[in-house]
Design a protein around this motif. Structure first.
Motif, PDB file in Angstrom:
ATOM      1  N   SER A   1      14.092 -48.667 -35.906  1.00  0.00           N
ATOM      2  CA  SER A   1      13.282 -48.757 -36.534  1.00  0.00           C
ATOM      3  C   SER A   1      12.152 -47.820 -35.345  1.00  0.00           C
ATOM      4  CB  SER A   1      12.283 -49.910 -36.473  1.00  0.00           C
ATOM      5  OG  SER A   1      10.575 -49.311 -36.962  1.00  0.00           O
ATOM      6  N   GLY A   2      12.614 -47.922 -33.975  1.00  0.00           N
ATOM      7  CA  GLY A   2      11.862 -47.235 -32.329  1.00  0.00           C
ATOM      8  C   GLY A   2      12.647 -46.359 -31.966  1.00  0.00           C
ATOM      9  N   ALA A   3      13.595 -46.268 -32.384  1.00  0.00           N
ATOM     10  CA  ALA A   3      13.887 -44.960 -32.509  1.00  0.00           C
ATOM     11  C   ALA A   3      13.936 -44.022 -32.977  1.00  0.00           C
ATOM     12  CB  ALA A   3      15.490 -44.696 -32.002  1.00  0.00           C
ATOM     13  N   TYR A   4      14.175 -43.927 -34.645  1.00  0.00           N
ATOM     14  CA  TYR A   4      13.205 -43.188 -35.368  1.00  0.00           C
ATOM     15  C   TYR A   4      11.873 -42.695 -35.553  1.00  0.00           C
ATOM     16  CZ  TYR A   4      11.304 -41.225 -40.526  1.00  0.00           C
ATOM     17  OH  TYR A   4      11.305 -41.550 -41.485  1.00  0.00           O
ATOM     18  N   GLU A   5      11.061 -43.742 -35.046  1.00  0.00           N
ATOM     19  CA  GLU A   5       9.654 -43.346 -34.505  1.00  0.00           C
ATOM     20  C   GLU A   5       8.811 -42.274 -33.671  1.00  0.00           C
ATOM     21  OE1 GLU A   5       6.802 -44.015 -36.821  1.00  0.00           O
ATOM     22  OE2 GLU A   5       8.179 -45.531 -38.135  1.00  0.00           O
ATOM     23  N   GLU A   6      10.207 -42.848 -32.825  1.00  0.00           N
ATOM     24  CA  GLU A   6      10.062 -41.953 -31.380  1.00  0.00           C
ATOM     25  C   GLU A   6      10.236 -40.177 -32.456  1.00  0.00           C
ATOM     26  OE1 GLU A   6      10.554 -39.077 -28.245  1.00  0.00           O
ATOM     27  OE2 GLU A   6      12.550 -40.352 -29.583  1.00  0.00           O
ATOM     28  N   PHE A   7      11.514 -40.504 -32.860  1.00  0.00           N
ATOM     29  CA  PHE A   7      11.802 -38.962 -33.060  1.00  0.00           C
ATOM     30  C   PHE A   7      10.995 -38.335 -33.897  1.00  0.00           C
ATOM     31  CE2 PHE A   7      14.416 -35.644 -35.671  1.00  0.00           C
ATOM     32  CZ  PHE A   7      15.423 -35.717 -34.645  1.00  0.00           C
ATOM     33  N   ALA A   8      10.670 -39.422 -34.866  1.00  0.00           N
ATOM     34  CA  ALA A   8      10.054 -38.566 -35.981  1.00  0.00           C
ATOM     35  C   ALA A   8       8.178 -37.931 -35.143  1.00  0.00           C
ATOM     36  CB  ALA A   8       9.648 -39.923 -37.137  1.00  0.00           C
TER      37      ALA A   8
END
Length: 419
Positions: A15-22
């Motif tokens: 979830s953290g990696a996704y939020e960072e990418f988004a």
């Protein structure tokens, strides 16, 4: 740590990696297999290959005038060895092979074929569709009223036992097939599997292989399979009129201004000519002359395709390397590693493809809709995603693959935790 706790930790990390990418606000598109501008630039000389005072073919045909339903003979002779179709059984048309597919199917629906004069449209008419497959094939057939019947693909091509089971129904008129570097898996049918399809019993006397050789010349590696001579294979099996062969230069020269081809057995070649003659006085021969002069010969086409490979192979490698780095060893997804064509297929956990596509869109990575690789847009396992790496830059396609991997992790751990 318990398995549930481990999954929860993975979910939080994903979830953290996704939020960072988004949060980067990217706008990346890997939806359709379009050539990049750099590829289109390879054919810039096509635009000046015919001048106003030099419009005659080598055999003396004025390309500006009516006639020549088959297309100019020299271009058909040039592509004949590449497509494994005798030049007198090969027609050269306009820019879109999809249009030739629509015309051929419409003629069969209205007038029947050389194998059966009964119009297909007078009764139920169905087509076999190996999946994952090409969405435009499915959309076209559905628009013409065909019922679409899915069968699985394996590493050698369509599963023949399933095709034969369906072909025992006389209303099943044929089967779609992309024999080389299939859209979207990149699978190339083996000669053994092709021979099985050529010899396969079918209740319909005019059962047809809709043999779309869209990617037969689109190799990514120096070592590659050869185009199968499906006409000879079918003739040896006693079904010389079974294959209808389609191809085009749409991803070879200019996608909106290429040349399409239709090849078939001797009788079917006459059948398509007779039907086309009612709706056309001939194709764009000026454009065909451009292609003839641009390539000169078959070796010119092959060298041109090597230049394409130099541009797009690094993009495929970027996607594959990123998927392996981000998802390798996690048992969350598998992917194909094609040696040609325009696509990579990502197979995810069941029930997650639509969630991954939605997450990717929200993070700035546009993907082909989940289900597009199946008839009616319905993937029963909801786990197939098509990746088209060719149009973006190498850097952008690598970023898109990173974002896609982040979405796969997030959706997968959500699924696993939900049980």
């Amino acid at each position: 740590m318990s398995p549930t706790s481990e999954l929860q930790a993975e979910l939080e990390s994903a979830s953290g990696a996704y939020e960072e990418f988004a949060s980067r606000g990217l706008k990346l598109d890997i939806t359709r297999g379009k050539p990049a501008s750099e590829q289109l630039d390879l054919s810039v000389d096509l635009l000046s290959a015919v001048t106003g005072d030099d419009v005659m073919t080598p055999s003396g045909v004025d390309t500006r005038n009516y006639g020549g339903l088959d297309g100019i003979v020299e271009l058909r002779e040039l592509f004949s060895p590449l497509l494994k179709v005798p030049s007198d059984q090969l027609l050269a048309g306009g820019n879109a092979s999809l249009t030739l597919m629509a015309q051929a199917l419409t003629f069969a629906l209205m007038h029947g074929t050389v194998g059966d004069s009964r119009p297909w449209g007078q009764g139920p008419h169905k087509l076999i569709c190996p999946v994952p497959g090409y969405d435009r094939h499915f959309t076209l057939a559905e628009s013409l009223g065909f019922e679409l019947l899915s069968i699985p693909m394996d590493s050698e091509g369509p599963v023949v036992a399933e095709a034969q089971r369906l072909a025992a129904d006389e209303s099943v008129k044929g089967m779609w097939l992309v024999p080389m570097y299939s859209n979207p898996t990149g699978i190339t049918i083996t000669e053994e599997r092709a021979r099985e399809l050529a010899a396969m019993p079918a209740a319909a006397p005019d059962f047809t292989l809709l043999w779309d050789n869209a990617y037969g010349l689109h190799h990514l590696r120096e070592q590659h399979p050869e185009v199968l001579d499906i006409l000879s294979i079918c003739a040896e099996a006693g079904h010389p009129e079974r294959p209808w062969i389609f191809a085009s230069t749409s991803k070879i020269t200019h996608a909106g201004a290429g040349v399409s081809f239709f090849g078939a057995g001797p009788e079917t070649s006459g059948w398509i000519r007779a039907n086309l003659s009612k709706i056309s006085i001939g194709p764009d021969k000026v454009n065909q002359l451009r292609h003839l002069r641009f390539f000169s010969d078959a070796a010119g086409v092959e060298e041109h395709m090597r230049q394409h490979a130099k541009i797009i192979a690094p993009k495929f490698d970027a996607v594959l390397d990123t998927l392996e780095r981000e998802l390798g060893g996690r048992d969350l997804a598998q992917w194909t590693e094609p040696d040609g064509g325009y696509f990579i297929t990502l197979t995810t956990l069941e029930g997650t493809a639509d969630r991954i596509v939605k997450l990717a869109a929200e993070a700035g990575v546009k993907l082909t809709p989940a289900g597009a690789t199946h008839p009616y847009g319905l993937d029963p396992l909801n786990n197939i995603i098509r990746i088209a790496p060719t149009m973006p830059t190498v850097g952008d396609v690598e970023l898109a693959a990173q974002g896609l991997a982040a979405c796969v992790k997030l959706a997968s751990y959500e699924k696993l935790l939900a049980g």
